[in-house]
Structure formats: structure tokens, C-alpha cells
Design a protein around this motif. Structure first.
Motif, PDB file in Angstrom:
ATOM      1  N   THR A 113       4.810   6.742  28.118  1.00 39.33           N
ATOM      2  CA  THR A 113       5.643   5.704  27.519  1.00 39.33           C
ATOM      3  C   THR A 113       5.754   6.034  26.038  1.00 39.33           C
ATOM      4  O   THR A 113       4.804   6.557  25.433  1.00 39.33           O
ATOM      5  CB  THR A 113       5.034   4.303  27.688  1.00 39.33           C
ATOM      6  OG1 THR A 113       3.723   4.284  27.100  1.00 39.33           O
ATOM      7  CG2 THR A 113       4.925   3.929  29.170  1.00 39.33           C
ATOM      8  N   SER A 115       6.976   4.423  22.243  1.00 42.36           N
ATOM      9  CA  SER A 115       7.344   3.206  21.533  1.00 42.36           C
ATOM     10  C   SER A 115       7.167   3.409  20.035  1.00 42.36           C
ATOM     11  O   SER A 115       6.394   4.262  19.590  1.00 42.36           O
ATOM     12  CB  SER A 115       6.488   2.023  22.012  1.00 42.36           C
ATOM     13  OG  SER A 115       5.104   2.319  21.866  1.00 42.36           O
ATOM     14  N   PRO A 169      11.171   8.915  27.011  1.00 43.05           N
ATOM     15  CA  PRO A 169      10.064   8.508  27.884  1.00 43.05           C
ATOM     16  C   PRO A 169      10.094   9.101  29.287  1.00 43.05           C
ATOM     17  O   PRO A 169       9.307   8.693  30.139  1.00 43.05           O
ATOM     18  CB  PRO A 169      10.227   6.988  27.937  1.00 43.05           C
ATOM     19  CG  PRO A 169      11.695   6.777  27.806  1.00 43.05           C
ATOM     20  CD  PRO A 169      12.171   7.835  26.850  1.00 43.05           C
TER      21      PRO A 169
END
Length: 263
Positions: A113, A115, A169
Motif C-alpha cells: 500500500t 500513502s 500501489p
């Protein structure tokens, strides 16, 4: 004089280490050892709990107490970062460990992931940023088949990775050659790095994520990656199940007297 349960645990541990009880083999049911005169139900249960805490067995409903596999992955040191592997080929670090260990792998055994987050203190210090500054966090969970082996979260300055595959991702490495190749193509060729290792007790979330048996510690890795001019282009934190890796480092032995003589 050792307690009865300790004596039994030591006896069973020796049988495991000698191969009498092989990896994956179920130990006798508690009642079988009681009937064999090894002690009371409480004694055998305590012995089994000790073996579990020492990482020799796992226990679960429906499967009983089973000897844990004791063949860890080779977690290479400097060799896993050989530029020939990722710059000229497609062997990213976790794959290099599998190849060295003679184990199979799939690229999608690494999930991730990505971010944009506020930099925690350790990340900010490594990158020379104020605490809370914006950084990209690329968090990966690596598995061998269905068994998690470790997590690795890399933190980057936005200006180094914005618009690159490192902020994509999609599961698996960040394209051919992985993250180091992405940095290389962006003009940030890695030159040297520092790794620090810490053994500690896992958090409840790490126990869940890495599917750790009772009593297993983790090894936390801090990796700081530099270009030749000293620019930090990655700070990474890895959390490794301790029993699933054998750490291996080969390096030249320094001779500071020779360095002083040259200078």
C-alpha cells in the motif's frame, strides 16, 4: 532439581533437535504421554507450552502440537543489494534471498500500500526533515506461499518519487528491478547504506499480520540508503519473524591504519 515439566520439555526438545520428531510431525497427544508415565496431564501440558514458547512447536485446535519447520530463509546482507541484480537484471532483494535459499517465489508474494503521510520522528531524522513533514510510505507484506515472512515500509521524500512507480500501489515489486531501479532511473543511484538491527517482542498487530506463534520475537531492521553525495533517498523499517530468517553478511575487514597511511 528441575521441575517435572521442565525435564519433560528438555527431553522432547532433544528429540526434536535430533530429528526423532521431524518438522511438520505431530507430537503425541497429552493423554498418550500420561499413559506412558511421563507425568500428569498438567505436567505434559506445561511441557508443551514451554516448547511452544521456545519456538520449537506450534499448537492449534484440530492439528494438535506440531514440530515447527526449522529451515529459515537466508537473509543476505550486502549481496542482496548487488547492482547487477536490480540495475542490470530483475532480482529485487526479497527474490535474491529466495534464490540464495533455493526456494521458489512469485512476484505477487509482495503486496503493498502506498500513502502520503506525516513523517514520524525516526523518518524525519533520517531524511533531515521536520517531524510531520510530508513523505510517501510504501508498505509491503512479503509472504512465502501463504506464510508471511516480514513487512517492510520505505519512506521517501515526495520530490524524489512523485510520478514514479514507487507511488503506484500495484502488488509486487515496482516494475523491473524494483524500487532501487526506479530511483536509479530518476537520477538517484544508490551508493551506500546503513542497516541497524533490533530484536524485540512483537506488537499484537505484528503477531496477527505475521502469524507468529506464541513467544516468537521479531527482528526490526532500519535501512538508510544514500547516493554518492550523501543524499538520503530511502529510509525503511522492516519487521521480520525471527525464526524465518538466517542473517548472513560478507564484507571486507577494514584496516584503518592503511587508510591513514594513504591519506
Amino acid at each position: 532439581m528441575a521441575a517435572k515439566w521442565r525435564e519433560l520439555a528438555d527431553k522432547l526438545a532433544e528429540r526434536i533437535r535430533s530429528g526423532e520428531y521431524a518438522p511438520g510431525e505431530r507430537l503425541p497427544h497429552i493423554r498418550e504421554l500420561v499413559e506412558a508415565g511421563e507425568g500428569s496431564k498438567a505436567t505434559v501440558h506445561a511441557a508443551y507450552k514451554a516448547l511452544e514458547a521456545e519456538g520449537l512447536v506450534t499448537a492449534s485446535r484440530g492439528h494438535g502440537t506440531v514440530v515447527r519447520p526449522q529451515t529459515p530463509l537466508k537473509r543476505l546482507g550486502t549481496d542482496r543489494y548487488d547492482k547487477a541484480k536490480w540495475r542490470d537484471g530483475d532480482e529485487v532483494a526479497f527474490i535474491a534471498d529466495r534464490v540464495a535459499s533455493g526456494r521458489t517465489y512469485r512476484r505477487d508474494e509482495q503486496t503493498q500500500t502506498v500513502s502520503r503521510v506525516e513523517a514520524p520522528a525516526a523518518v524525519a531524522e533520517a531524511h533531515g526533515l521536520p517531524v510531520g513533514a510530508a513523505v510517501y510510505a510504501r508498505a509491503r507484506l512479503v509472504k512465502e506461499g501463504e506464510q508471511p515472512t516480514h513487512t517492510l515500509t520505505s519512506y521517501y521524500r515526495p520530490e524524489h518519487v512523485e510520478g514514479t512507480r514507487l507511488v503506484d500501489p500495484t502488488p509486487g515489486p515496482a516494475g523491473r528491478g524494483g524500487g532501487f531501479r526506479v530511483l536509479y532511473d530518476a537520477g538517484y543511484e544508490i551508493d551506500h547504506m546503513r542497516e541497524e538491527l533490533f530484536a524485540r517482542v512483537p506488537t499484537p498487530e505484528e503477531v496477527r499480520l505475521l502469524q507468529l506463534p506464541a513467544g516468537e520475537p521479531v527482528v526490526e531492521l532500519h535501512r538508510t540508503v544514500y547516493t554518492a553525495d550523501g543524499t538520503v533517498v530511502e529510509f525503511a523499517v522492516g519487521v521480520h519473524a525471527a525464526s524465518r530468517f538466517a542473517w548472513q553478511y560478507d564484507f571486507e575487514v577494514p584496516d584503518s591504519t592503511r587508510e591513514k597511511a594513504v591519506n
